[in-house]
Design a protein around this motif. Structure first.
Motif, short mmCIF file in Angstrom:
data_model
loop_
_atom_site.label_atom_id
_atom_site.label_comp_id
_atom_site.label_asym_id
_atom_site.label_seq_id
_atom_site.Cartn_x
_atom_site.Cartn_y
_atom_site.Cartn_z
N UNK A 129 0.85 -1.19 0.00
CA UNK A 129 0.00 0.00 0.00
C UNK A 129 0.88 1.24 0.00
N UNK A 130 0.44 2.30 -0.69
CA UNK A 130 1.29 3.49 -0.65
C UNK A 130 0.92 4.43 0.49
N UNK A 131 0.08 3.96 1.39
CA UNK A 131 -0.15 4.74 2.61
C UNK A 131 -0.44 3.78 3.76
N UNK A 132 -0.45 4.31 4.96
CA UNK A 132 -0.71 3.47 6.13
C UNK A 132 -2.19 3.09 6.15
N UNK A 133 -2.47 1.79 6.27
CA UNK A 133 -3.86 1.32 6.38
C UNK A 133 -4.19 1.25 7.86
N UNK A 134 -5.08 2.13 8.32
CA UNK A 134 -5.24 2.25 9.77
C UNK A 134 -6.55 1.71 10.35
N UNK A 135 -7.58 1.55 9.53
CA UNK A 135 -8.85 1.08 10.13
C UNK A 135 -9.12 -0.39 9.80
N UNK A 137 -11.94 -1.67 9.14
CA UNK A 137 -12.87 -1.73 8.00
C UNK A 137 -12.11 -1.73 6.69
N UNK A 138 -11.13 -0.84 6.59
CA UNK A 138 -10.35 -0.76 5.35
C UNK A 138 -9.55 -2.04 5.12
N UNK A 139 -9.03 -2.60 6.20
CA UNK A 139 -8.28 -3.86 6.07
C UNK A 139 -9.18 -4.97 5.50
N UNK A 140 -10.40 -5.05 6.02
CA UNK A 140 -11.32 -6.08 5.53
C UNK A 140 -11.67 -5.87 4.06
N UNK A 141 -11.86 -4.60 3.68
CA UNK A 141 -12.17 -4.28 2.28
C UNK A 141 -11.01 -4.69 1.37
N UNK A 142 -9.79 -4.36 1.79
CA UNK A 142 -8.60 -4.70 0.98
C UNK A 142 -8.43 -6.21 0.86
N UNK A 181 -8.60 -4.58 14.61
CA UNK A 181 -8.53 -3.37 15.43
C UNK A 181 -7.99 -2.22 14.58
N UNK A 182 -8.39 -1.01 14.96
CA UNK A 182 -7.82 0.17 14.29
C UNK A 182 -6.45 0.49 14.89
N UNK A 183 -5.60 1.10 14.06
CA UNK A 183 -4.38 1.71 14.62
C UNK A 183 -4.50 3.22 14.37
N UNK A 184 -3.69 4.02 15.07
CA UNK A 184 -3.79 5.47 14.83
C UNK A 184 -3.53 5.80 13.35
N UNK A 185 -4.11 6.89 12.90
CA UNK A 185 -3.90 7.33 11.52
C UNK A 185 -2.51 7.97 11.42
N UNK A 186 -1.58 7.22 10.83
CA UNK A 186 -0.18 7.68 10.79
C UNK A 186 0.18 8.33 9.46
N UNK A 187 -0.84 8.66 8.66
CA UNK A 187 -0.56 9.13 7.30
C UNK A 187 0.30 10.40 7.26
N UNK A 188 0.19 11.22 8.30
CA UNK A 188 0.99 12.46 8.31
C UNK A 188 2.37 12.27 8.94
N UNK A 208 -5.47 9.06 19.54
CA UNK A 208 -6.14 7.76 19.68
C UNK A 208 -5.35 6.88 20.65
N UNK A 209 -5.44 7.21 21.95
CA UNK A 209 -4.54 6.55 22.92
C UNK A 209 -4.70 5.04 23.02
N UNK A 210 -5.93 4.54 22.90
CA UNK A 210 -6.12 3.08 23.03
C UNK A 210 -5.53 2.36 21.82
N UNK A 211 -5.83 2.91 20.64
CA UNK A 211 -5.26 2.33 19.41
C UNK A 211 -3.73 2.44 19.43
#
Length: 235
Positions: A129-135, A137-142, A181-188, A208-211
């Motif tokens: 992937x050319x970006x971080x996959x963080x949710x 839902x998105x992982x399941x779609x991919x 599980x989601x991970x924090x959005x690390x795209x930036x 997103x402290x828990x993630x």
């Protein structure tokens, strides 16, 4: 550089820079193996730019028959694979423009790794992937869209670039985050050179402290396994 021991097929290890690179280097020092380890940047485009400059690496260029092992961590796209699981890549899939591209790893090297690790590793299809996959839902779609098991940000670029230069490549990674599980959005948090930017990373974690806690614990667990598996492969 020749392999340190006749039964090890690899001339060189590539590892994403940072903690993964440190874990591998530490493991090789522990078992007293001198194999060149080159840290690579994070992200498809950064890796392409980096590998286009192969002449900077005499250890690769001077050995046209080089067999290269990419190691590191990856994310799971499938409930079958959990944090700490070791995976050997069969191939890497990459979606570029409207095309789905596939590059396969070297079959002999895959077999060698399988034999060496017995039942400690699974063969998987990976998505680059050319970006971080963080949710989740998105992982399941991919996973459904590409029928892939794991995701990373370098695999395809490494395979495509090195194979066209005539090198044999194998890839072994350890899963650091699961598919549900989601991970924090690390795209930036990653700059255009493929370096981690500490401040945006810290901000993403705080949002997103828990993630974030889950991501850190998963990464630490995966790095421990990565270090251990390195000592098994190269002994």
């Amino acid at each position: 550089a020749p392999s340190p021991m006749p039964n090890i097929p690899f001339n060189l290890i590539l590892v994403p820079q940072g903690a993964e690179y440190k874990a591998i280097s530490r493991a090789l020092r522990q078992i007293n193996v001198t194999l060149p380890v080159i840290p690579i940047p994070v992200g498809v485009n950064s890796v392409k730019a980096f590998l286009d400059n192969l002449s900077a690496f005499p250890e690769i260029v001077n050995h046209p028959q080089s067999k290269i092992l990419l190691m590191g961590v990856c994310g799971s796209l499938s409930p079958r694979y959990q944090v700490g699981d070791v995976v050997i890549y069969h191939n890497c899939i990459y979606h570029q423009d409207d095309n789905i591209l596939i590059e396969s790893c070297d079959v002999e090297l895959i077999t060698w790794l399988q034999d060496k690790l017995k039942n400690q590793a699974n063969i998987v299809q990976s998505l680059t992937s050319d970006r971080v996959v963080s949710t989740a839902t998105e992982k399941q779609i991919l996973q459904q869209k590409y029928n892939t098991d794991v995701v990373d940000m370098e695999g395809f670029a490494v395979l495509q670039n090195l194979k066209k230069s005539g090198f044999s490549v194998a890839m072994l990674r350890v899963i650091s985050d699961n598919s549900h599980h989601n991970i924090p959005d690390l795209s930036q948090s990653i700059d255009t050179q493929g370096n981690i930017k500490p401040l945006p990373l810290a901000i993403a974690m705080l949002k997103q402290p828990i993630a974030a806690a889950r991501l850190i614990s998963g990464a630490l667990q995966a790095l421990k396994v990565l270090q251990k598996i390195t000592t098994i492969i190269f002994v």
